[in-house]
Structures are given as C-alpha cells and as structure tokens.
Design an enzyme around this catalytic site. Structure first.
Site, PDB file in Angstrom:
ATOM      1  N   HIS A  49      85.395  65.662  67.673  1.00 41.00           N
ATOM      2  CA  HIS A  49      84.480  65.362  68.773  1.00 41.00           C
ATOM      3  C   HIS A  49      83.006  65.598  68.444  1.00 41.00           C
ATOM      4  O   HIS A  49      82.149  65.172  69.217  1.00 41.00           O
ATOM      5  CB  HIS A  49      84.854  66.190  70.001  1.00 41.00           C
ATOM      6  CG  HIS A  49      86.126  65.756  70.655  1.00 41.00           C
ATOM      7  ND1 HIS A  49      86.328  64.486  71.149  1.00 41.00           N
ATOM      8  CD2 HIS A  49      87.285  66.430  70.884  1.00 41.00           C
ATOM      9  CE1 HIS A  49      87.531  64.384  71.668  1.00 41.00           C
ATOM     10  NE2 HIS A  49      88.139  65.545  71.519  1.00 41.00           N
ATOM     11  N   GLU A 154      99.086  67.658  73.171  1.00 42.03           N
ATOM     12  CA  GLU A 154      98.110  67.251  74.182  1.00 42.03           C
ATOM     13  C   GLU A 154      98.658  66.219  75.159  1.00 42.03           C
ATOM     14  O   GLU A 154      97.892  65.535  75.840  1.00 42.03           O
ATOM     15  CB  GLU A 154      96.853  66.700  73.486  1.00 42.03           C
ATOM     16  CG  GLU A 154      96.223  67.713  72.529  1.00 42.03           C
ATOM     17  CD  GLU A 154      94.943  67.224  71.906  1.00 42.03           C
ATOM     18  OE1 GLU A 154      93.893  67.364  72.540  1.00 42.03           O
ATOM     19  OE2 GLU A 154      95.006  66.686  70.771  1.00 42.03           O
ATOM     20  N   ASP A 180      92.888  67.833  77.340  1.00 46.88           N
ATOM     21  CA  ASP A 180      93.492  66.514  77.206  1.00 46.88           C
ATOM     22  C   ASP A 180      94.883  66.471  77.822  1.00 46.88           C
ATOM     23  O   ASP A 180      95.300  65.448  78.376  1.00 46.88           O
ATOM     24  CB  ASP A 180      93.558  66.102  75.739  1.00 46.88           C
ATOM     25  CG  ASP A 180      92.233  65.536  75.233  1.00 46.88           C
ATOM     26  OD1 ASP A 180      91.355  65.264  76.075  1.00 46.88           O
ATOM     27  OD2 ASP A 180      92.076  65.372  74.019  1.00 46.88           O
TER      28      ASP A 180
END
Length: 263
Positions: A49, A154, A180
């Site tokens: 990210h 996730e 997530d």
C-alpha cells in the site's frame, strides 16, 4: 558462521509476543534504530500500500539486520519474484496479502523457501549471513530456519480454509488483515462485530493445531489489542509510522495552539 538471528521468530518460538511497527512513510535507514530503541521486535515494510520501492525496502532491511530488528516486507502479491528479491536483499521475513486457499499458501512457501521445502532460487551473497561464505546446502538450511513466512487472511474464504492453510509446510504464521476482512464481509470498521471474533477464534485454533503463529493487523486501540492478544495472538502489527506520526503531531499542535488561546 550462522545467520543473523531472526529476533521476531525467536520471540514467537519462545511463546512471547513479537511486536511490529508498520513502515509507510519512513524512507531513511534510521527508522531501524528508532524501532529498536522504541522496543519493537520487527518492521512491517509495506510494499503493498505504500510507495516504498524495492531498493528503499532493501536499505531499511539491511539497517534492521545491523541493530537486531527483524525486517519483514509485505509484498504486493503472489508472484514469486516479489518475495525472492526482498529475501535476497536483506529481508528476514515476507508477508503475502490476500491468501485464500492452501494452494495459494503453497505458492508462497515455494517462493520463500529453498529446496527441499520450496523452489526459491539460490542467489548467494546474503546479508542475513553477514556475506560470509558457506556451503550452499548449509546456507539453504540455515536461511530456511531463520526466515519468517506469513500469509494474510483477509476474506471469509481465507477463514473457511484456515485449517488447510495452516497445515502447509513452510508457512509460519497466519495474520488476519482485519480491515480488509471487514470490508469483504460488508462491515467496514466494525471490529466489535461477532464475525471478527469468530474469525480470530478459528484462525488461532488452526494455528495451534498445526504449530503456526496467529497474527493480527488493522486494529490498534488498546482495548482491541488487549482482547485479541488475550485470545492468543502472538504476531502483532501494533501500528504504523503514519499513525504514530499523526497522533503525535496532532497532540503537539493542539498543545501549542492551547497556549495561544491563553495569551
């Protein structure tokens, strides 16, 4: 010559917490010494990210090895070269996001482990060995032993398959990416939802059954950290440099602004 000790793995194998700091904003190697002095066990260098490039991640990893903080890189995906490039350049651990099945977990283990466990290519000249020469067979054995391989759970599918994922040889830890996971379930940010607690119970049980380490990320309030650590989580992503910077900076600005109001 042995490998540079993987401090986080030693904590986990001793039944202790391994406390990690997420790295999103830092770009200089002094973050390693800062983390060590602050009391963290490992760095979660975010290659998914953040805009951190592989070279910067490698430089931070090298500095971390020197001070005894375990450098762990979260890679962007399942492609084997994401993991191997980082492991060949100082990382002592890899985190792979969005692992939903045992087959995907086997791909991760194969990319991160030398034969006979996996199919990682032997590059040689490893910082984790202090660049000391070593017979390649012994090098592979030692590095396999000192590398932390983490898959992130996730999704509901990942939780459903957590027992099979935890059974995969070469995987050390299953870390729930709670943000997530909540998004996948349509409950974004609702960390108190019973589905979250149920997911942690299932993943922790699977880890205990197969001798793996349960991990957590995405929940950083004292109450949520304490709750899930008491449930049995060991590998703890306890916050990020971005989060800590924002908290500290906001508090400092508010403090000084308060003096202005009193004049």
């Amino acid at each position: 010559m042995s490998a540079v000790p993987n401090h986080a793995l030693r904590q986990l194998r001793a039944g202790k917490l391994a406390i990690g700091l997420g790295i999103r904003q830092a770009r200089t190697v002094d973050i390693a010494q800062i983390a060590k002095t602050a009391g963290f066990d490992w760095l979660f260098i975010d290659g998914e990210h953040s805009s951190i490039d592989p070279d910067t991640a490698a430089q931070i990893a090298a500095a971390s090895l020197a001070v005894g903080v375990t450098p762990v890189v979260r890679v962007a995906g399942l492609e084997h070269w994401h993991a191997s490039r980082m492991l060949d350049n100082g990382a002592q651990g890899i985190v792979v996001p969005h692992v939903d099945s045992a087959e995907e977990a086997r791909r991760v283990a194969s990319a991160c482990r030398y034969p006979p466990i996996g199919k990682r290519s032997m590059g040689g000249g490893l910082q984790q060995l202090g660049f000391a020469p070593m017979p390649v067979g012994e090098q592979a054995r030692v590095i396999n032993e000192e590398t932390l391989v983490v898959v992130m759970i996730e999704s509901a599918q990942g939780v459903e398959n957590c027992d099979a994922i935890a059974a995969v040889p070469g995987i050390d830890a299953l870390l729930i990416g709670t943000n997530d996971f909540c998004f996948e379930l349509g409950i974004p940010g609702k960390f108190d939802d019973p589905k979250v607690a149920d997911a942690y119970k299932k993943v922790i049980a699977a880890c205990r059954k197969h001798g793996k380490f349960p991990g957590m990320g995405g929940m950083y309030t004292p109450e949520l950290l304490e709750r899930h650590i008491n449930m049995g989580v060991q590998l703890v992503l306890s916050g990020s440099d971005f989060q800590i910077l924002m908290q500290g900076a906001t508090a400092r600005a508010g403090l000084v602004r308060g003096y202005d109001k009193k004049r």
